[in-house]
Design an enzyme around this catalytic site. Structure first.
Site, PDB file in Angstrom:
ATOM      1  N   ASP A  87      13.978  24.861  10.940  1.00  0.00           N
ATOM      2  CA  ASP A  87      13.036  25.742  11.732  1.00  0.00           C
ATOM      3  C   ASP A  87      13.078  27.049  11.447  1.00  0.00           C
ATOM      4  OD1 ASP A  87      11.027  24.551  13.407  1.00  0.00           O
ATOM      5  OD2 ASP A  87      12.413  24.208  15.089  1.00  0.00           O
ATOM      6  N   LYS A  92      10.022  24.583   8.523  1.00  0.00           N
ATOM      7  CA  LYS A  92       9.010  24.214   9.681  1.00  0.00           C
ATOM      8  C   LYS A  92       8.493  25.630  10.288  1.00  0.00           C
ATOM      9  CE  LYS A  92       9.755  21.903  13.606  1.00  0.00           C
ATOM     10  NZ  LYS A  92       9.435  22.791  14.655  1.00  0.00           N
ATOM     11  N   GLU A 139       3.120  18.002  18.657  1.00  0.00           N
ATOM     12  CA  GLU A 139       3.866  18.040  19.758  1.00  0.00           C
ATOM     13  C   GLU A 139       3.007  17.954  21.242  1.00  0.00           C
ATOM     14  OE1 GLU A 139       7.039  20.811  19.854  1.00  0.00           O
ATOM     15  OE2 GLU A 139       7.712  20.441  22.096  1.00  0.00           O
TER      16      GLU A 139
END
Ligand code: KIV
EC number: 2.1.2.11
Length: 264
Positions: free
Chosen positions: A84, A112, A181
């Site tokens: 991330d 990401k 998400e």
């Protein structure tokens, strides 16, 4: 199992095989998950919450992410390693290039980033320079202060349409994977059908191409709180490796997530 690449994940989507992914932050868990046959491991900035005890991911630094990426990489033989980009580490294209290089040199094979079409130029610049990108839409935790809390996103028609348009734009810019998400299951399905690249859901229903869980949630270690979209696989098995094997097989057979884990 052969070494997994972004091309392997794309092939899985094309063949209708479900992708199982989980977070990890150290070499020991990473090795165990790799040996259990997980397809990708995310060094999530969720480490701010589950390792550091913060109440959001915002305090996580690029140094934290590089440290944990190096730790995870040492435990991996086959799994794809995704790291991330933390809060404000990709606010400008120049920052994104510098910080993504730090994570790739620490051992990531993909980075990401959270956000919609505003990331298009940044994604293109990274991909042109050899850095694969996983995009992330829906409840993007780095924007918790804009959302006013950790809330399901995309329930209104205009927001859902915007998310579909963002997803297509991110794919067009060169993203090779998309995390979705906490969105309604029907929106998870619509985005997955609209894209060629694989989608990985967390609270996004059964019809995404794969699933991801924070390892602490999947093993029931979360302090006080188990998110609706998660399941404690350790409770069913009593052994961490078997818990992850069960998670992989439940995802692969379409048994996880169940109706009780999805948002409408
Ligand atoms: O930081 C993280 O662990 C994540 C997953 C929840 C997708 O972004």
């Amino acid at each position: 199992m052969a070494k997994i690449s972004t091309a392997s994940l794309l092939k899985m989507k094309q063949q209708g095989e479900k992708i199982s992914t989980i977070t990890a932050y150290d070499a020991s868990f990473a090795k165990l998950f790799d040996q259990a046959g997980i397809h990708a491991i995310l060094i999530g900035d969720s480490l701010g919450m589950v390792l550091q005890g913060e109440d959001s991911t915002l305090p996580v630094s690029i140094e934290d992410m590089a440290y944990h990426t190096r730790c995870v990489k040492r435990g991996i033989e086959e799994t794809l390693v995704i790291a991330d980009m933390p809060f404000m580490s990709y606010a400008t294209q120049e920052q994104a290039l510098t910080n993504a290089a730090v994570l790739m040199q620490a051992g990531a094979s993909m980075v990401k980033m959270e956000g919609g079409a505003w990331l298009n130029d940044t994604i293109s610049a990274l991909v042109e320079r050899g850095i694969p990108v996983c995009a992330h839409l829906g409840l993007t935790p780095q924007s918790v202060n804009i959302f006013g809390g950790f809330k399901v996103q995309g329930r209104e028609n205009d927001k859902a349409e915007q998310m579909i348009a963002d997803a297509k734009a991110l794919e067009g810019a060169g993203a090779q994977l998309l995390v979705l998400e906490c969105i309604p299951a029907s929106l998870g399905e619509a985005i997955t059908k609209a894209l060629t690249i694989p989608t990985i859901g967390i609270g996004a229903g059964k019809d995404t191409d794969g699933q991801i869980l924070v390892m602490h949630d999947a093993l029931g270690i979360a302090c006080n709180y188990m998110p609706k979209f998660s399941r404690n696989f350790l409770k069913d098995t009593g052994d961490i490796k078997q818990a992850v094997e069960l998670y992989i097989s439940e995802v692969s057979q379409g048994n996880f997530p169940g109706d009780e884990h999805i948002f409408k």
